[in-house]
Design an enzyme around this catalytic site. Sequence first.
Site, PDB file in Angstrom:
ATOM      1  N   HIS A 279       4.495   2.110  -7.972  1.00  0.00           N
ATOM      2  CA  HIS A 279       3.552   0.980  -7.962  1.00  0.00           C
ATOM      3  C   HIS A 279       2.669   1.026  -9.208  1.00  0.00           C
ATOM      4  O   HIS A 279       2.386   0.001  -9.825  1.00  0.00           O
ATOM      5  CB  HIS A 279       2.629   1.052  -6.738  1.00  0.00           C
ATOM      6  CG  HIS A 279       3.328   0.910  -5.424  1.00  0.00           C
ATOM      7  ND1 HIS A 279       3.457   1.940  -4.527  1.00  0.00           N
ATOM      8  CD2 HIS A 279       3.922  -0.162  -4.845  1.00  0.00           C
ATOM      9  CE1 HIS A 279       4.091   1.512  -3.452  1.00  0.00           C
ATOM     10  NE2 HIS A 279       4.394   0.245  -3.618  1.00  0.00           N
TER      11      HIS A 279
ATOM     12  N   GLN B 141      15.332  -8.103  -3.266  1.00  0.00           N
ATOM     13  CA  GLN B 141      14.067  -8.821  -3.072  1.00  0.00           C
ATOM     14  C   GLN B 141      13.705  -9.633  -4.321  1.00  0.00           C
ATOM     15  O   GLN B 141      13.238 -10.775  -4.228  1.00  0.00           O
ATOM     16  CB  GLN B 141      12.958  -7.811  -2.752  1.00  0.00           C
ATOM     17  CG  GLN B 141      11.568  -8.395  -2.725  1.00  0.00           C
ATOM     18  CD  GLN B 141      10.545  -7.438  -2.159  1.00  0.00           C
ATOM     19  OE1 GLN B 141      10.362  -7.396  -0.953  1.00  0.00           O
ATOM     20  NE2 GLN B 141       9.873  -6.684  -3.007  1.00  0.00           N
TER      21      GLN B 141
ATOM     22  N   GLY C 111       0.816  -1.214   0.000  1.00  0.00           N
ATOM     23  CA  GLY C 111       0.000   0.000   0.000  1.00  0.00           C
ATOM     24  C   GLY C 111       0.848   1.262   0.000  1.00  0.00           C
ATOM     25  O   GLY C 111       2.027   1.228  -0.346  1.00  0.00           O
ATOM     26  N   ALA C 112       0.199   2.380   0.401  1.00  0.00           N
ATOM     27  CA  ALA C 112       0.827   3.714   0.291  1.00  0.00           C
ATOM     28  C   ALA C 112       1.343   3.873  -1.145  1.00  0.00           C
ATOM     29  O   ALA C 112       2.510   4.171  -1.372  1.00  0.00           O
ATOM     30  CB  ALA C 112       1.931   3.895   1.333  1.00  0.00           C
TER      31      ALA C 112
ATOM     32  N   GLU D 180      12.380  -2.718  -9.260  1.00  0.00           N
ATOM     33  CA  GLU D 180      13.829  -2.946  -9.078  1.00  0.00           C
ATOM     34  C   GLU D 180      14.440  -2.106  -7.963  1.00  0.00           C
ATOM     35  O   GLU D 180      15.614  -2.258  -7.673  1.00  0.00           O
ATOM     36  CB  GLU D 180      14.569  -2.683 -10.394  1.00  0.00           C
ATOM     37  CG  GLU D 180      14.410  -3.817 -11.381  1.00  0.00           C
ATOM     38  CD  GLU D 180      15.300  -3.680 -12.593  1.00  0.00           C
ATOM     39  OE1 GLU D 180      15.599  -2.528 -12.991  1.00  0.00           O
ATOM     40  OE2 GLU D 180      15.687  -4.712 -13.162  1.00  0.00           O
TER      41      GLU D 180
ATOM     42  N   SER E   8       7.329   4.291  -0.632  1.00  0.00           N
ATOM     43  CA  SER E   8       6.260   4.625   0.320  1.00  0.00           C
ATOM     44  C   SER E   8       6.862   5.323   1.539  1.00  0.00           C
ATOM     45  O   SER E   8       6.218   6.144   2.188  1.00  0.00           O
ATOM     46  CB  SER E   8       5.545   3.357   0.768  1.00  0.00           C
ATOM     47  OG  SER E   8       5.094   2.659  -0.370  1.00  0.00           O
TER      48      SER E   8
END
Length: 285
Positions: free
Chosen positions: A37, A153, A31-32, A148, A186
């Site tokens: 995103h 991750q 979120g945020a 990226e 975020s």
Amino acid sequence: MKVITTISELDAELSAARAENRSIGLVPTMGALHAGHLSLVERAIAENDVTVVSIFVNPTQFNDKTDLANYPRTLEADCALLEKAGATIAFAPSVDTMYPEPDTRHFSYPPTDTVMEGSRRPGHFNGVCQIVSKLFMLVKPVRAYFGEKDFQQIAVIKAMVADLELPVEICACPIVREASGLALSSRNTLLTEAERELAVNISRTLKESVGYAQTHSVSETQRHVTDALNAIDGLRVEYYEIVNGDTLQAISDWNDAPYVVGCITVFCGGRPVRLIDNIKYKVTC
Ligand code: PAF
């Protein structure tokens, strides 16, 4: 767009889509939402029939409880952005829905998950794998999209997908930056205006270092970036590592790998806010 909070409703929606052979793309988020995103969501919409965006601040990936408590939560605004972008489903479950029982599964993908973030945030990537594997099992996407900015991750998730032989394509999408160069995050909402100006130095210094690297060694470039940022009052480099972009192992010579990425984490301001960024020094293909 449907906002779904339960697994049964998600399952009903997606079973119908699968029965009609409609491809499903997943964008996992906490979120945020920001333009970074939305770039993932736009790509997912372009490449799939159904786009699911999950919004879930995953407690198991936070090794710092204050960080978890302070993490921005803006569900209503997020859903408005996703509706406008044209996502099919926003999946926003509660913690009890995702973890009715404590998740005791253990994921370990050394060396990908033991270096950099892995060594500074114990349990972080285990938590990421717990939630991402759950989302993959629930949504069964053909493709999943990750930014990226969280370079490591993506490598860990790819290792997990290979290990579990999950039939999902991991799509890595470029970092989206403000005009100033600051990587969208975020966490940027936690910065004051003054801190935001300080933070701009991170991407600026990384960008400048690409020219510096042409005539300097790996260790000189590493020191150059670290010293330049540490010299700025209000910034403190936690680590700056120049690594093989495929294995995430530190390199000592520019010729050690065909794909070379510099990954940085910097504490910014008084609280402080932990910011990450990266830069590509050498890219294959
Ligand atoms: O990158 C993130 O926002 C999170 O780590 C993810 C992939 C949504 C898992 O919680």
